[in-house]
Design an enzyme around this catalytic site. Structure first.
Site, PDB file in Angstrom:
ATOM      1  N   ASP A  92      -2.467   1.554   1.567  1.00 43.36           N
ATOM      2  CA  ASP A  92      -1.223   1.342   2.316  1.00 43.36           C
ATOM      3  C   ASP A  92      -0.935  -0.164   2.291  1.00 43.36           C
ATOM      4  O   ASP A  92      -1.630  -0.941   2.933  1.00 43.36           O
ATOM      5  CB  ASP A  92      -1.421   1.845   3.754  1.00 43.36           C
ATOM      6  CG  ASP A  92      -0.206   1.588   4.643  1.00 43.36           C
ATOM      7  OD1 ASP A  92       0.799   1.022   4.163  1.00 43.36           O
ATOM      8  OD2 ASP A  92      -0.270   1.962   5.835  1.00 43.36           O
TER       9      ASP A  92
ATOM     10  N   LYS B 166       9.113  -3.998   5.656  1.00 42.09           N
ATOM     11  CA  LYS B 166       8.389  -5.217   6.037  1.00 42.09           C
ATOM     12  C   LYS B 166       8.656  -6.319   5.017  1.00 42.09           C
ATOM     13  O   LYS B 166       9.129  -7.380   5.342  1.00 42.09           O
ATOM     14  CB  LYS B 166       6.880  -4.969   6.110  1.00 42.09           C
ATOM     15  CG  LYS B 166       6.254  -4.300   7.345  1.00 42.09           C
ATOM     16  CD  LYS B 166       7.007  -3.275   8.051  1.00 42.09           C
ATOM     17  CE  LYS B 166       6.356  -2.673   9.268  1.00 42.09           C
ATOM     18  NZ  LYS B 166       5.417  -1.600   9.038  1.00 42.09           N
TER      19      LYS B 166
ATOM     20  N   TRP C 166      -2.635   1.492  12.143  1.00 42.75           N
ATOM     21  CA  TRP C 166      -2.037   2.270  11.048  1.00 42.75           C
ATOM     22  C   TRP C 166      -3.079   3.061  10.289  1.00 42.75           C
ATOM     23  O   TRP C 166      -2.841   4.204   9.894  1.00 42.75           O
ATOM     24  CB  TRP C 166      -1.222   1.369  10.112  1.00 42.75           C
ATOM     25  CG  TRP C 166      -0.014   0.803  10.764  1.00 42.75           C
ATOM     26  CD1 TRP C 166       0.257  -0.511  11.008  1.00 42.75           C
ATOM     27  CD2 TRP C 166       1.117   1.531  11.296  1.00 42.75           C
ATOM     28  NE1 TRP C 166       1.468  -0.634  11.645  1.00 42.75           N
ATOM     29  CE2 TRP C 166       2.010   0.599  11.836  1.00 42.75           C
ATOM     30  CE3 TRP C 166       1.431   2.898  11.372  1.00 42.75           C
ATOM     31  CZ2 TRP C 166       3.215   0.965  12.439  1.00 42.75           C
ATOM     32  CZ3 TRP C 166       2.633   3.266  11.980  1.00 42.75           C
ATOM     33  CH2 TRP C 166       3.504   2.302  12.501  1.00 42.75           C
TER      34      TRP C 166
END
Ligand code: PLP
Length: 355
Positions: free
Chosen positions: A168, A192, A100
């Site tokens: 993030d 999530k 990511w």
């Protein structure tokens, strides 16, 4: 029917009371004769929903008044581009701790110079870098707090001084107590740890708004969301409602302090079993292990499919590792009950002893 043991990495398990509230609100919101998705985003009912959701997130994370809480769309992946589009004037520092982060970097290089302040690539992303090479003149520093795919997590965030720290937190927001004032911007796709897919929560320090270029399109400007309280256009009403229900559940069980205690207990149980038997090879270095995504390979890779099949027989799902790492991954987010982790540990013990 009883719920399955859900270890999917995202979208992922949600708290049962939140799901129940979602079902009821879809049918008829508080007896008004209309569903929560059938009413105007400017109605008094939805105004209360979005305001309560924001207030509860503020309370749970202890967010000071000089921060905005924004509800945006496009997922964390859109933030990968919006952040450099807005704040990268000359140079930004990025730390590459996995897939990511690498995607965030790929977007940033379109807008300016990216200095790699640290990378876990050479070590196969098994650990968070011990030290960083930070630039004092960077526009910001970007880190990924939890690496969903590799199963590593920052235990302490870097001190970036006056340089804004951007993070993030898609896969570990609300999993533990953090000091929000260390960050200039926090963003997280909800799917999530805080709700269904479709809404991205952005926590942004007020002074950063001064850096937003006036010429950006309206919907790409953080100022639009801050000034209009995320209601410039129609926001994702149902995902926001669900984030509110997840926040309510968290408050009811004792807040972030209590969920952190549970998360540490769940993760310790699982790593303990993985460390005990030679047939398992945990991916992350012990210093960098994630509380949320536990990754491992089998010493004998042929056993992976067999273990996954044995898990499915006990209604444990979502355990296959990401294709870039292989092996297995158990995502044990906030809403994953300790009973599910215990059931998985029992299976891992039985499987190891019979092999
Ligand atoms: C899942 C994930 C993303 C991608 O989120 P989208 O909402 O699908 O864009 C980004 N970063 C991290 C750390 C993730 O876990």
């Amino acid at each position: 029917m009883a719920r399955a043991h859900n270890f999917y990495a995202g979208p992922a398990v949600l708290p049962e009371p939140a799901l129940q509230a979602g079902v009821e609100a879809l049918r008829d919101y508080k007896g008004i004769g209309m569903s929560v998705i059938e009413i105007s985003h400017r109605s008094k009912e939805f105004t209360e929903i979005i305001e309560t959701t924001e207030a509860d997130i503020r309370e749970l994370m202890n967010i000071p008044d000089n921060y905005h809480v924004l509800f945006m769309t496009g997922g964390a992946s859109t933030q990968f581009a919006l952040i450099p589009m807005t704040f990268l004037k000359r140079k930004a520092d990025y730390v590459d701790t996995g897939a990511w982060s690498a995607k965030a970097i790929k977007e940033a290089v379109r807008f300016g110079e990216v200095h790699l302040a640290g990378s876990g690539k050479e070590g196969g992303y098994t650990r968070i870098p011990d030290s960083l090479d930070l630039s004092p003149d960077a526009d910001y520093v970007h880190v990924t707090s939890n690496n969903t795919i590799y199963g590593t997590q920052w235990s302490e965030f870097p001190d970036t001084g006056d340089v804004p720290l951007v993070c993030d937190m898609s896969s570990d927001i609300l999993c533990r107590e953090i000091d929000v004032t260390k960050f200039a911007l926090i963003y997280a796709g909800a799917q999530k740890n805080m709700g269904p897919a479709g809404v991205t929560v952005v926590i942004l320090r007020d002074d950063l708004l001064q850096r937003v270029p006036a010429e950006l399109p309206t919907m790409f400007k953080y100022t639009t969301y801050a000034e209009k309280k995320s209601l410039f256009n129609t926001p994702p009403v149902f995902p926001i409602f669900m984030v509110g229900q997840v926040a309510k559940w968290l408050k009811d069980i004792g807040g972030v302090k209590e969920i952190e205690r549970r998360n540490r207990e769940k993760a310790a149980m699982l790593y303990d079993v993985l460390d005990r038997y030679d047939i398992y090879r945990p991916h992350a270095h012990p210093s960098s292990r994630s509380l949320m995504n536990v990754t491992w390979r089998m010493t004998d890779e042929k056993l992976e499919a067999e273990l996954l099949a044995a898990a499915a027989e006990r209604r444990m799902y979502g355990l296959k590792g990401h294709r870039s790492v292989g092996g297995l991954r158990a995502s044990i987010y906030n809403a994953c009950p300790v009973e599910s982790v215990k059931a998985l540990c029992d299976l891992l013990v039985e499987f190891a002893e019979s092999h």
